[in-house]
Design a protein around this motif. Sequence first.
Motif: not given
Length: 259
Positions: A140, A112, A3, A143-144, A88-89, A1, A63-64, A91, A136
């Motif tokens: 996802e 999101h 970020i 993963s967060f 993408k993720i 991952m 990825d995030m 946040i 999400l």
Amino acid sequence: MRIGFIGFGNMAQALANGLVYKNAISPEQIYASAKNWDKLCENTMSKGFIPCRNSLELVEHVDMVVIAVKPNLVKEVITPIKEYLVDKIVISVVVNFTFDDYEEILAPNTHHLSTLPNTPVSIGDGIIVCETKSSLTAEEYDSFANLFSQIALIENVDTKNLGIAGTISGCGPAFTSMYIEALSDAAVLHGLPRDISYKLASKMVVGTGNLQLQSNTHPGVMKDEVCSPGGTTIVGVTTLERKGFRSSVIDAIAEIQKK
């Protein structure tokens, strides 16, 4: 991952530092972009993070994506890259910016989640309040949560409660720091060295908080357990009540909620 932080102020740095501190990810997995290039380089390169010249360069490598700018800048930073965020993720750690606010800015089908972290995430002992409403996928979100639960308690709340939950966890450290300082001042007044007074006050706060979390005991019961009849603690408690200790805290939160 990998970020990427768009905006690398105090909260973004706290999150990045906490993830590395807890060995959740390695420094070279963290990218950041910000308006001030020199300051960005200063805040990233010494820690092994990767600075990016702009947000588009950042998005291409991660990825995030964590949106960590002031609320009035969200639209400005997202608009040029919104098509690139779809896969993408995303946040958000932006104060008072909810799911519906992002839906008006992001491209359709962007995944999101809006959150509100607090600064103790920097040492892996923070809180991240998350808005229950999210786009999400289950995978996802996992993963967060799997990543950030290594540095924080993850708590999900309805949109209507996001603000007050963020106030308690986000503004609370400032109030608690004032309390620690006041306890230390009192201890110094009565002869205890400053460094020892800070250490004792801070550890007392940590221990009391952990005791409540682990035992799930009502705070009033915990207070009563320390107050012996005619003892020293009840003298202090009644003095705080006369001085409006609890009502002052409640009033402070109420004033914040008016903003």
